[in-house]
Design a protein around this motif. Structure first.
Motif, mmCIF file in Angstrom:
data_model
loop_
_atom_site.group_PDB
_atom_site.id
_atom_site.type_symbol
_atom_site.label_atom_id
_atom_site.label_comp_id
_atom_site.label_asym_id
_atom_site.label_seq_id
_atom_site.Cartn_x
_atom_site.Cartn_y
_atom_site.Cartn_z
ATOM 1 N N ARG A 47 0.857 -1.186 0.000
ATOM 2 C CA ARG A 47 0.000 0.000 0.000
ATOM 3 C C ARG A 47 0.890 1.231 0.000
ATOM 4 N NH1 ARG A 47 -3.956 0.190 4.846
ATOM 5 N NH2 ARG A 47 -2.310 1.404 5.847
ATOM 6 N N GLY A 48 0.407 2.318 -0.615
ATOM 7 C CA GLY A 48 1.202 3.534 -0.683
ATOM 8 C C GLY A 48 2.315 3.419 -1.711
ATOM 9 N N ALA A 49 3.376 4.165 -1.521
ATOM 10 C CA ALA A 49 4.532 4.125 -2.422
ATOM 11 C C ALA A 49 5.754 4.597 -1.654
ATOM 12 C CB ALA A 49 4.309 5.007 -3.651
ATOM 13 N N THR A 51 10.052 5.821 -1.943
ATOM 14 C CA THR A 51 11.196 6.256 -2.735
ATOM 15 C C THR A 51 12.455 5.692 -2.093
ATOM 16 O OG1 THR A 51 10.135 8.320 -3.413
ATOM 17 C CG2 THR A 51 12.528 8.233 -3.558
ATOM 18 N N VAL A 61 11.199 4.758 -7.469
ATOM 19 C CA VAL A 61 9.935 4.826 -6.741
ATOM 20 C C VAL A 61 9.176 3.542 -7.011
ATOM 21 C CG1 VAL A 61 7.756 6.056 -6.458
ATOM 22 C CG2 VAL A 61 9.857 7.340 -6.904
ATOM 23 N N GLY A 63 5.486 1.427 -6.187
ATOM 24 C CA GLY A 63 4.118 1.546 -5.702
ATOM 25 C C GLY A 63 3.505 0.196 -5.385
ATOM 26 N N ALA A 80 8.653 7.695 2.296
ATOM 27 C CA ALA A 80 7.309 7.527 1.743
ATOM 28 C C ALA A 80 7.101 8.488 0.578
ATOM 29 C CB ALA A 80 6.261 7.765 2.822
ATOM 30 N N ALA A 81 6.768 7.937 -0.595
ATOM 31 C CA ALA A 81 6.412 8.775 -1.739
ATOM 32 C C ALA A 81 4.921 9.080 -1.715
ATOM 33 C CB ALA A 81 6.782 8.076 -3.048
ATOM 34 N N LYS A 82 4.141 8.168 -1.134
ATOM 35 C CA LYS A 82 2.718 8.366 -0.878
ATOM 36 C C LYS A 82 2.451 7.901 0.542
ATOM 37 C CE LYS A 82 0.891 7.789 -5.582
ATOM 38 N NZ LYS A 82 -0.023 6.984 -6.431
ATOM 39 N N PRO A 83 1.562 8.582 1.265
ATOM 40 C CA PRO A 83 1.328 8.201 2.668
ATOM 41 C C PRO A 83 0.622 6.855 2.786
ATOM 42 C CG PRO A 83 -0.228 9.882 1.968
ATOM 43 C CD PRO A 83 0.753 9.740 0.850
ATOM 44 N N VAL A 85 2.017 3.893 3.904
ATOM 45 C CA VAL A 85 2.835 2.808 3.363
ATOM 46 C C VAL A 85 2.687 1.536 4.204
ATOM 47 C CG1 VAL A 85 5.200 2.020 2.955
ATOM 48 C CG2 VAL A 85 4.517 4.333 2.289
#
Length: 299
Positions: A47-49, A51, A61, A63, A80-83, A85
């Motif tokens: 989940r999330g992404a 780096t 990166v 995902g 974290a590239a997206k919250p 994670v």
């Protein structure tokens, strides 16, 4: 060489599981984490992404349902590239079969290969579940298992299967991409590069961000903004991480034939106090410097 993953020769050793696999759930305020392990690492982003920044300035990166494979002793900073994670992780090593008899020339040729397939491996490597469904299935099977004192072989069998599927996928990718899956270096501002080179050359120096910014002719706020954009972390965090990497080496070394004291390592790495050093080390690696020095765990 066959394309059947279960028949692909893995390495000179046999993969084994070191009781280190599981799932990590990151908080919304999770800070970038520096990592370096002495075994193979497989990450599955659920989940999330994230780096991943490598020491040579490369970045990637990953995902949802993407995988990252890292060889031993590959220092990275993961952020974290997206919250939100959630990632699964598995660490595995290779042990040589016994008896292991060979002449000195053969031993020299295989030196350093006991941890994996060696310098020709296509690693670090990123791929997704659609590219390697067999790896995805084998990893899922491993995560479903729980350690059992009466049947420890189940986890090792699942791990051998996972590594075999991974090896088979790597062989096929090598054939499809002879030049390798090269990570493209990101263009970094030359001024930021200069600052990082200064820090990396002397981590223990008491760096001041204002002085570093003045050296390259920009304001402290601009330097910090450029650095955060390029590397996903603050400049202060990079300074601390660089000192912690230095500490890893010093803690396992000796001075006059004796283990170095925590105070000496703290001072040599530029930390303001042993207590602060211990707090940062434990926060980063989830082990105290003393326990790491005594060989209780690797980081």
């Amino acid at each position: 060489m066959t394309d059947d993953p279960l028949l692909v020769p893995l390495t000179s050793g046999v993969p084994y599981y070191s009781l280190r696999h599981g799932q990590s759930v990151w908080s919304p305020r999770q800070k970038p984490s520096f990592m370096v392990y002495d075994d193979w690492d497989l990450f599955w982003i659920q989940r999330g992404a994230v780096t991943i920044a490598f020491k040579d300035r490369r970045r990637l990166v990953a995902g949802v349902d993407e995988f990252i494979v890292l060889p031993p002793f590959t220092p990275i900073t993961m952020s974290a590239a997206k919250p939100g994670v959630v990632l699964a992780f598995a660490h595995f090593s290779f042990r040589l079969p016994r008896p292991f008899a060979m002449d000195s020339a053969q031993a020299k040729a295989l030196e350093g290969d006991a941890l994996g397939p060696g310098p020709d491996a296509l690693l670090p490597m990123k791929f997704d579940s659609s590219e390697a469904p067999a790896v995805w299935q084998a990893y899922g099977d491993l995560l479903q298992l729980r350690p059992s004192p009466s049947e420890p072989w189940r986890i090792e069998r699942a791990l051998v299967t996972l590594v075999a599927k991974l090896a088979g996928f790597a062989v096929r990718r090598t054939r499809a991409h002879p030049s390798g899956m090269v990570l493209t270096p990101q263009r970094i501002d030359a001024r930021v590069e200069t600052v990082r080179q200064r820090i990396d050359a002397d981590p223990s120096f008491h760096w001041r961000i204002s002085a570093l910014a003045a050296e390259v002719g920009i304001s402290p706020s601009q330097l910090q903004r450029l650095h955060a954009t390029a590397f996903g972390e603050t400049l202060k965090h990079h300074i601390v991480s660089t000192r912690l990497r230095m500490a890893i080496t010093l803690l396992r070394g000796r001075s006059n034939g004796r283990p170095r004291s925590i105070r000496d390592v703290s001072s040599a790495c530029g930390f303001s106090s042993p207590n602060y050093f211990c707090r940062r080390f434990k926060a980063q690696f989830r082990i105290t410097p003393l326990a790491y020095r005594n060989g209780e765990m690797t980081v």
